[in-house]
Design a protein around this motif. Sequence first.
Motif, PDB file in Angstrom:
ATOM      1  N   UNK A 279      20.083 -19.734 -30.984  1.00  0.00           N
ATOM      2  CA  UNK A 279      20.900 -18.839 -30.167  1.00  0.00           C
ATOM      3  C   UNK A 279      20.116 -18.702 -29.081  1.00  0.00           C
ATOM      4  N   UNK A 280      20.620 -18.679 -27.713  1.00  0.00           N
ATOM      5  CA  UNK A 280      19.898 -18.241 -26.559  1.00  0.00           C
ATOM      6  C   UNK A 280      18.161 -18.651 -26.690  1.00  0.00           C
ATOM      7  N   UNK A 281      17.799 -19.696 -26.942  1.00  0.00           N
ATOM      8  CA  UNK A 281      16.436 -20.112 -26.939  1.00  0.00           C
ATOM      9  C   UNK A 281      15.676 -19.452 -28.027  1.00  0.00           C
ATOM     10  N   UNK A 282      15.442 -18.063 -28.061  1.00  0.00           N
ATOM     11  CA  UNK A 282      14.480 -17.578 -28.583  1.00  0.00           C
ATOM     12  C   UNK A 282      15.030 -16.353 -29.724  1.00  0.00           C
ATOM     13  N   UNK A 283      16.281 -16.315 -29.691  1.00  0.00           N
ATOM     14  CA  UNK A 283      16.852 -15.428 -30.585  1.00  0.00           C
ATOM     15  C   UNK A 283      16.595 -15.383 -32.341  1.00  0.00           C
ATOM     16  N   UNK A 284      16.261 -14.363 -32.896  1.00  0.00           N
ATOM     17  CA  UNK A 284      15.759 -14.404 -34.464  1.00  0.00           C
ATOM     18  C   UNK A 284      16.896 -15.040 -35.312  1.00  0.00           C
ATOM     19  N   UNK A 285      16.508 -16.024 -36.126  1.00  0.00           N
ATOM     20  CA  UNK A 285      17.132 -16.480 -37.289  1.00  0.00           C
ATOM     21  C   UNK A 285      16.496 -16.021 -38.631  1.00  0.00           C
ATOM     22  N   UNK A 286      17.245 -16.057 -39.728  1.00  0.00           N
ATOM     23  CA  UNK A 286      16.444 -15.548 -40.818  1.00  0.00           C
ATOM     24  C   UNK A 286      15.137 -16.287 -41.156  1.00  0.00           C
ATOM     25  N   UNK A 287      14.953 -17.366 -41.015  1.00  0.00           N
ATOM     26  CA  UNK A 287      13.607 -18.126 -41.244  1.00  0.00           C
ATOM     27  C   UNK A 287      12.653 -17.687 -40.521  1.00  0.00           C
ATOM     28  N   UNK A 328      17.285  -8.272 -44.400  1.00  0.00           N
ATOM     29  CA  UNK A 328      18.094  -9.181 -43.204  1.00  0.00           C
ATOM     30  C   UNK A 328      19.706  -9.458 -43.479  1.00  0.00           C
ATOM     31  N   UNK A 329      20.344  -9.326 -42.514  1.00  0.00           N
ATOM     32  CA  UNK A 329      21.682  -9.325 -42.275  1.00  0.00           C
ATOM     33  C   UNK A 329      22.116 -10.334 -41.454  1.00  0.00           C
TER      34      UNK A 329
END
Length: 447
Positions: A279-287, A328-329
């Motif tokens: 998402x939006x290049x650099x947004x945080x994902x769980x991994x 994390x949610x």
Amino acid sequence: MPSATHPEPPKEVWTSEEGSMARETAITRWPTIVQNMADDVEETFGQSDIPEKIEEGRRIQAALRIIKNEIMQDKPLHPLSSDGRPDIDSYNAKLESFGHITWHNCPWLFAECYLYRCVQTFFSRSTFWRNYDIFARQKLSAFVASHAAVEELCERYVSLADAGAFTKTDEEAQRLIFHEMTEIALWGNATDLSLLSSLSLDQIHSLQGKKAIQEGQARIVSNDMPAAWDYLRSRRGQRVDIVLDNAGFELFTDLVYALYLLDSGLASAIKLHVKSIPWFVSDVMPHDMDILLSALIDTSVFPGAKSQSVRALTERLSEGYKNGLLSIAENPFWTTGLDFQEMPVVAPELHENLRGSALVIFKGDLNYRKLVRDANWPHTTSFKEAIGPLGGSNDKEGIKILALRTNKADVCVGLDRQTLERVEMEAPKKAWVRNGKYAVVSFSDGL
């Protein structure tokens, strides 16, 4: 529907507005971003020896090039193909509600979300690329490149924590530390900050420290930090939520901020909200959490892993995850094309959950734009008015919100007229809302 409490907001920003950052993004930035995606896919399938994966990669790359050309040629946005996730219907319904729109004549916020969601359908409908994070390389390389700042912040934080600075100092010192730690989370750049530059508690009250704070806060054009401190101090020991923005160094500063809130007793637990798709290049994902913590202890990836302070802080973060103080949610609402003011209706369970939090900290430019509907508010509009129903109403309490945002888009509220006149002289032609050198710290108590 608009009401006396929440009047009809201005129209949201469109990419057709001449001179706007929205138009510049549509014409120049989006094609570049999509080209970078295509290049990343090519690099990955170029390293594969699985013919089927290579063939799928080529098809995804071709689809990305089509999207890039459609943006450059100002083609219409088309309905998204289903990839099994329920949000596709919401995207297509919203798209239909706008009528005929093209890439250079569309609502900026929706179209940008649509772009990333469209790209994700290419991967979700594949076999070998379903869980591929097209931005993983960029996120990790950006974090590794910031190793010097990471080491510096670790050393400062661990020294202060071990000295009892977060709990044993007087109330004024704790207030100053809260301001400093919040600025670290705001700017995502420890090297600009002052109080932690000296590890001596005796210098917390120094004139030099206070002057540095004043200079830094002059670039915070709307600053509700004092109100946020008074509120959080009165509600200490409860759950705090953080809706994250970027991975890499910013995520690291957010984790340090979360650890500070726990160590100071201002929070009893921290829930970190992440995106479920790239998402939006650099947004945080769980991994990205696992990648960051793994990098911090791997000398082959992160040069500072040998540092005693880096190891100590990494152990504290890891222990926080193990014992549940940090969690994390995920929620699909964060990657819809909707602004956050639609949350009470389209994501009522999430809305109720956030209403139960002592404070919800929204990080970054995109989250801020979604809070205020990316609407063309006058800059002197109050933050509470701009967030509409999220700020509460006469019959229902809203969400307790602290928005930490460096200005990288034209929408910005909460300024008094004197400040607005000053920054328009200092950074004219909208530079103060676009160049990332100014910021806002916006608070709403939900009442």
